[in-house]
Design a protein around this motif. Sequence first.
Motif, PDB file in Angstrom:
ATOM      1  N   VAL A  54      17.396   3.363  13.207  1.00 52.46           N
ATOM      2  CA  VAL A  54      18.183   3.386  11.629  1.00 52.46           C
ATOM      3  C   VAL A  54      19.605   2.692  12.063  1.00 52.46           C
ATOM      4  N   GLN A  55      20.217   2.776  13.099  1.00 49.34           N
ATOM      5  CA  GLN A  55      21.483   1.977  13.636  1.00 49.34           C
ATOM      6  C   GLN A  55      21.348   0.653  13.563  1.00 49.34           C
ATOM      7  N   LEU A  56      20.181  -0.024  13.981  1.00 51.82           N
ATOM      8  CA  LEU A  56      19.784  -1.312  13.988  1.00 51.82           C
ATOM      9  C   LEU A  56      19.645  -1.744  12.679  1.00 51.82           C
ATOM     10  N   PHE A  57      19.013  -1.171  11.677  1.00 54.52           N
ATOM     11  CA  PHE A  57      19.001  -1.421  10.231  1.00 54.52           C
ATOM     12  C   PHE A  57      20.417  -1.458   9.586  1.00 54.52           C
ATOM     13  N   GLN A  58      21.308  -0.567   9.967  1.00 50.55           N
ATOM     14  CA  GLN A  58      22.728  -0.329   9.312  1.00 50.55           C
ATOM     15  C   GLN A  58      23.268  -1.604   9.871  1.00 50.55           C
ATOM     16  N   ALA A  64       0.878  -1.378   0.036  1.00 48.85           N
ATOM     17  CA  ALA A  64      -0.161  -0.095   0.017  1.00 48.85           C
ATOM     18  C   ALA A  64       0.790   1.248  -0.139  1.00 48.85           C
ATOM     19  N   GLY A  65       2.012   1.145  -0.131  1.00 49.34           N
ATOM     20  CA  GLY A  65       2.938   2.223  -0.186  1.00 49.34           C
ATOM     21  C   GLY A  65       4.419   2.191   0.404  1.00 49.34           C
ATOM     22  N   GLY A  66       4.507   2.514   1.661  1.00 50.27           N
ATOM     23  CA  GLY A  66       5.828   2.467   2.241  1.00 50.27           C
ATOM     24  C   GLY A  66       5.896   3.274   3.645  1.00 50.27           C
ATOM     25  N   VAL A  67       6.855   2.859   4.501  1.00 50.30           N
ATOM     26  CA  VAL A  67       7.079   3.629   5.920  1.00 50.30           C
ATOM     27  C   VAL A  67       8.401   4.081   5.938  1.00 50.30           C
ATOM     28  N   TRP A  68       8.652   5.023   6.605  1.00 51.78           N
ATOM     29  CA  TRP A  68      10.011   5.906   6.736  1.00 51.78           C
ATOM     30  C   TRP A  68      10.506   5.480   8.408  1.00 51.78           C
ATOM     31  N   VAL A  69      11.723   5.092   8.532  1.00 48.29           N
ATOM     32  CA  VAL A  69      12.132   5.033   9.807  1.00 48.29           C
ATOM     33  C   VAL A  69      13.464   6.137   9.964  1.00 48.29           C
ATOM     34  N   GLU A  70      13.188   6.986  10.800  1.00 47.15           N
ATOM     35  CA  GLU A  70      13.977   8.131  10.999  1.00 47.15           C
ATOM     36  C   GLU A  70      14.643   8.197  12.378  1.00 47.15           C
ATOM     37  N   ASN A  71      14.248   7.631  13.520  1.00 44.87           N
ATOM     38  CA  ASN A  71      14.767   7.416  14.763  1.00 44.87           C
ATOM     39  C   ASN A  71      16.208   6.910  14.590  1.00 44.87           C
TER      40      ASN A  71
END
Length: 281
Positions: A248-252, A237-244
């Motif tokens: 973000v560091q966890l994803f990195q 249905a679209g997308g979600v932004w993660v900016e915290n």
Amino acid sequence: MAATPTRRKKRLGRFLRDLREAAGLRAVDAARKLKTEESTISRYENGIYKPTWAAVSVLLTLYGAGDEAEEKANALYDAASVTLPKIRLPADSPKAFRELVNTEREAERIFSIETTVIPGLLQTADYAMAVFATARETSDVDELVNIRLERQRYLEDPENIELCVCLDAALLHREVGGRKVLHDQLQRLLLLIEQPNITIHVIPFESGAYGNMSGGYQIMTFGDESDSDVVYLEHPAGGVWVENEHDVQLFQAMFEDVRTQALNPEESAEVIRAKVRSLSK
């Protein structure tokens, strides 16, 4: 059409604002010097409008900026003057997707993990057509494919952006659109990895479980330390932004773990070539 703030204009605006504040001056003081409205200075500093270089020069003098500051302002001004490719999006495009299109063009680097489909920035037209045709899209599929191809234009100049992708090995075997479409798609990957700004890692089956196997994501980084890294998670249905910052560091960290488990670029290219040879029989 309303002026659109961009990260490049915002960097210039923040720099001018910091110089003004360091000089102990108010926005109204800058406005008087330029014989304009205080609201115009605000729009400059918030990246909504890009001032002329003549206006920047006047402000630099007013703020008592030295040669080093002028050199940085010049570089920021040139960057803000770069015309990005215009992409016309359907009126019903989700807000998150619109933001994705604008953000990825301004990113310095994109790191992506894909578990189910070849990334859109690397897809052939036929592969993209097959993906959209089976996704129950309400928009015109041809239009969506053209938008995807337009988004790829920014990768053509190695100076624009670096892309590093970790692909699940399963994607090399899933015949999206049929055998011929997959063959041509993998051939395209082999051409793209010849570009110095594109790196592909294949995650082999032997790696077992890894990272976020429930779906892919993109990490975007920018050329200025004042621009925080962001993560984009796409869904039907679209997308979600993660900016915290912590998230973000966890994803990195997850991406780096996955890249460690994946094959290196040379090994990955050989695996792709082997699959192309298999599909050619």
